[in-house]
Enzyme design. Structure first.
Site, PDB file in Angstrom:
ATOM      1  N   HIS A 167      69.580  52.022  40.794  1.00 30.71           N
ATOM      2  CA  HIS A 167      69.608  50.603  40.410  1.00 30.71           C
ATOM      3  C   HIS A 167      69.703  50.387  38.903  1.00 30.71           C
ATOM      4  CE1 HIS A 167      65.029  51.072  41.297  1.00 30.71           C
ATOM      5  NE2 HIS A 167      65.339  51.622  40.158  1.00 30.71           N
ATOM      6  N   ASP A 192      69.322  53.382  32.632  1.00 28.44           N
ATOM      7  CA  ASP A 192      68.597  54.612  32.296  1.00 28.44           C
ATOM      8  C   ASP A 192      69.315  55.454  31.240  1.00 28.44           C
ATOM      9  OD1 ASP A 192      66.369  54.359  34.202  1.00 28.44           O
ATOM     10  OD2 ASP A 192      67.978  54.385  35.668  1.00 28.44           O
TER      11      ASP A 192
HETATM   12  P1  NAD Z   1      56.764  59.237  45.947  1.00 29.66           P
HETATM   13  O1  NAD Z   1      56.105  60.554  45.746  1.00 29.66           O
HETATM   14  O2  NAD Z   1      55.939  57.991  45.940  1.00 29.66           O
HETATM   15  O3  NAD Z   1      57.555  59.247  47.345  1.00 29.66           O
HETATM   16  C1  NAD Z   1      58.221  60.365  47.859  1.00 29.66           C
HETATM   17  C2  NAD Z   1      57.953  60.443  49.343  1.00 29.66           C
HETATM   18  O4  NAD Z   1      58.612  61.621  49.840  1.00 29.66           O
HETATM   19  C3  NAD Z   1      56.448  60.627  49.693  1.00 29.66           C
HETATM   20  O5  NAD Z   1      56.051  59.653  50.631  1.00 29.66           O
HETATM   21  C4  NAD Z   1      56.376  62.043  50.267  1.00 29.66           C
HETATM   22  O6  NAD Z   1      55.391  62.196  51.251  1.00 29.66           O
HETATM   23  C5  NAD Z   1      57.779  62.179  50.831  1.00 29.66           C
HETATM   24  N1  NAD Z   1      58.152  63.569  51.077  1.00 29.66           N
HETATM   25  C6  NAD Z   1      57.891  64.671  50.336  1.00 29.66           C
HETATM   26  N2  NAD Z   1      58.370  65.773  50.949  1.00 29.66           N
HETATM   27  C7  NAD Z   1      58.956  65.343  52.099  1.00 29.66           C
HETATM   28  C8  NAD Z   1      59.622  66.001  53.172  1.00 29.66           C
HETATM   29  N3  NAD Z   1      59.761  67.343  53.202  1.00 29.66           N
HETATM   30  N4  NAD Z   1      60.113  65.264  54.181  1.00 29.66           N
HETATM   31  C9  NAD Z   1      59.939  63.915  54.198  1.00 29.66           C
HETATM   32  N5  NAD Z   1      59.319  63.233  53.220  1.00 29.66           N
HETATM   33  C10 NAD Z   1      58.831  63.947  52.187  1.00 29.66           C
HETATM   34  O7  NAD Z   1      57.919  59.142  44.885  1.00 29.66           O
HETATM   35  P2  NAD Z   1      58.659  57.831  44.341  1.00 29.66           P
HETATM   36  O8  NAD Z   1      58.126  57.493  43.011  1.00 29.66           O
HETATM   37  O9  NAD Z   1      58.661  56.795  45.399  1.00 29.66           O
HETATM   38  O10 NAD Z   1      60.130  58.389  44.127  1.00 29.66           O
HETATM   39  C11 NAD Z   1      60.910  58.858  45.196  1.00 29.66           C
HETATM   40  C12 NAD Z   1      62.247  59.301  44.671  1.00 29.66           C
HETATM   41  O11 NAD Z   1      63.020  58.147  44.307  1.00 29.66           O
HETATM   42  C13 NAD Z   1      62.164  60.161  43.413  1.00 29.66           C
HETATM   43  O12 NAD Z   1      63.122  61.192  43.487  1.00 29.66           O
HETATM   44  C14 NAD Z   1      62.503  59.190  42.306  1.00 29.66           C
HETATM   45  O13 NAD Z   1      63.009  59.823  41.159  1.00 29.66           O
HETATM   46  C15 NAD Z   1      63.553  58.366  43.009  1.00 29.66           C
HETATM   47  N6  NAD Z   1      63.883  57.073  42.425  1.00 29.66           N
HETATM   48  C16 NAD Z   1      65.188  56.727  42.437  1.00 29.66           C
HETATM   49  C17 NAD Z   1      65.571  55.514  41.938  1.00 29.66           C
HETATM   50  C18 NAD Z   1      67.025  55.125  42.024  1.00 29.66           C
HETATM   51  O14 NAD Z   1      67.408  54.084  41.491  1.00 29.66           O
HETATM   52  N7  NAD Z   1      67.853  55.907  42.705  1.00 29.66           N
HETATM   53  C19 NAD Z   1      64.613  54.634  41.421  1.00 29.66           C
HETATM   54  C20 NAD Z   1      63.270  55.012  41.448  1.00 29.66           C
HETATM   55  C21 NAD Z   1      62.905  56.241  41.958  1.00 29.66           C
END
Ligand code: NAD
Length: 458
Positions: free
Chosen positions: A175, A266
């Protein structure tokens, strides 16, 4: 209206869970769809499930939410698989950052030129890469033809890796590009009247078109920089509470002056070490918090993350608290659910996506994921062709960033220790090869990193 099966892997994600559910519930074109929320953490799964069910019953909309810890069950025959999973949780990476800092690598060995983002885990993301690849292979096997929407980071590396290694339709989403709206607002334009084109790699995108009703807004941006920036920065330095409030920071303007196009979202968090040497340097360029990726800014982000997690829990579980009043009345600006709807209902629309280049940007290999605006429909992603960025951006920003991506993928795919050492021999923080050897020894010896250590020790 088309009913589809959507699997969300890592559904307990704090960054994504509530937005994905909220946006779905505000999307009538997918009503009746089956949504499989999958996570390995049962507490988080229960929370997102309770949130989704309570919210959908408040709004009276018909989406069927299923909870599972079984990835295969979620993915089997899905039409769309959304990956928001992050291996290990934030604490795992903070532990590697702490070890790195003891060895002289401020903010961790993972931070490099054009990737200073604290949860964009590349060279130390062995398990995250493995998880993303396993999910993609499950999609290939159990849901052939499905769309994999890669939201978990590092979107640049993972979209490239998956598109090379697995036969799957993958789109990476981020985003960050929406930040152009804030810039338009500060210049006094309504975001809905502004057309912006941003291209490059994920987290390294540059504003190649910025117009409002046919009028080029770049001259207005130049005028703002000349006449208003100093006063804006004076006030901003006194009031910056949100470390992500950096879209028109001195760093952003300096990057524009150096490279000739404005950096968006970013991208501003990146740059060379000129902006990142230490906290004092970061504070000069990104304000008193030092921006989101300083020790202060990231601590604030993680604290907010914790707070938001409890907030969601309360909303999901307290019967006295309705959810709807605490969320917007309509869909957010996130493109994930609209993209699903565009594909499911064959409603072509243009979105900012990360897909293999295939001729979209000149000077970038076809099998490297670029971030571009492209038309998405049931027929797939229709890329524009022959987009260009100035040579300075292509050769001194995008190519060096691409090199780091290729090193990361090679390290992950081939293993061995040398590439880890070489990674740090390119790093200006490295004073000797011994320092590079010692920091990797310490990271690989960390409890939990046994498999990763085996991969890199051979
Ligand atoms: P978070 O740790 O809160 O959430 C990650 C989730 O993945 C957790 O609920 C965890 O239990 C789960 N998980 C871990 N291993 C797993 C597996 N083997 N199978 C299924 N689920 C599993 O992290 P977050 O802060 O919510 O970030 C999540 C991701 O989103 C990160 O990679 C972050 O960098 C990314 N992100 C992307 C954007 C974007 O714009 N694309 C924006 C913000 C965050």
């Amino acid at each position: 209206m088309t009913k589809v099966k959507i699997a969300v892997i890592g559904a307990g994600s704090i960054a994504w869970s509530s937005t994905v559910v909220h946006d779905l519930l505000h999307t009538p074109t997918l009503l009746g769809s089956e949504v499989y929320l999958m996570d390995i953490d049962e507490t988080r799964l229960k929370r997102v499930g309770a949130f989704a069910r309570k919210y959908s019953s408040e709004l009276g909309v018909d989406y069927k939410f299923h909870l599972t810890t079984n990835r295969k069950e979620a993915i089997k025959d899905a039409d769309f698989v959304v990956n928001t999973a992050m291996y290990g949780g934030h604490g795992y990476y903070e532990a590697m950052r702490e070890i790195s800092e003891k060895h002289g690598y401020y903010r961790g060995v993972n931070s490099t030129e054009w990737n200073m983002v604290s949860d964009y885990h590349t060279i130390w993301g062995y398990y995250q890469f493995k998880l993303a690849l396993d999910i993609a292979r499950d999609v290939e096997q159990y849901a052939p033809g499905a769309w994999l929407l890669q939201l978990a980071n590092p979107v640049f590396e993972l979209t490239t890796l998956i598109s090379r290694e697995v036969k799957v339709n993958v789109i990476g989403l981020c985003h960050g590009h929406l930040a152009y709206k804030e810039i338009a607002g500060i210049l006094g334009f309504k975001p809905e009247d502004v057309e912006a084109e941003m291209i490059g790699f994920n987290h390294v995108i540059w504003l190649t078109k910025f117009t409002s009703k046919g009028r080029n807004l770049y001259p207005l941006l130049d005028e703002w920089i000349e006449k208003k920036a100093q006063e804006y920065w004076r006030k901003w330095r006194l009031s910056q509470r949100n470390p992500f409030d950096i879209h028109l920071s001195p760093a952003a303007v300096d990057m524009y002056k150096r490279y000739g196009l404005f950096p968006i979202g970013d991208t501003v968090r990146g740059g060379t070490w000129a902006y990142h040497w230490d906290l004092k340097t970061k504070q000069y360029w990104f304000g008193p918090t030092g921006g989101p990726d300083s020790e202060i800014g990231w601590m604030l982000y993680l604290a907010h993350h914790e707070w938001y997690s409890s907030y969601l829990e309360r909303l999901a579980e307290d019967p006295r608290m309705p959810i709807a009043p605490f969320f917007p009345a309509s869909r957010t600006d996130e493109s994930l659910i609209p993209i699903i709807s565009s594909i499911a209902n064959d409603e072509p629309a243009t979105y900012q996506v990360n897909v293999p280049n295939d001729g979209a940007i000149d000077g970038i290999p076809n099998d490297v994921a670029v971030e571009i605006p492209a038309e998405v429909s049931a027929k797939g992603v229709r890329r524009p062709q022959g987009l260009r960025v100035p040579g300075k951006i292509l050769k001194s920003v995008l190519w060096p960033r691409m090199l780091r991506m290729e090193m990361t993928l090679t390290a992950f795919l081939e293993g061995g220790r040398q590439i880890l050492i070489d990674w740090l021999m390119l790093d200006p923080r490295t004073k000797s090869e011994k320092q590079a050897e010692e920091v990797w020894d310490a990271i690989l010896a960390m409890p939990g990193n046994e498999e990763m250590a085996k991969h890199y020790r051979g």
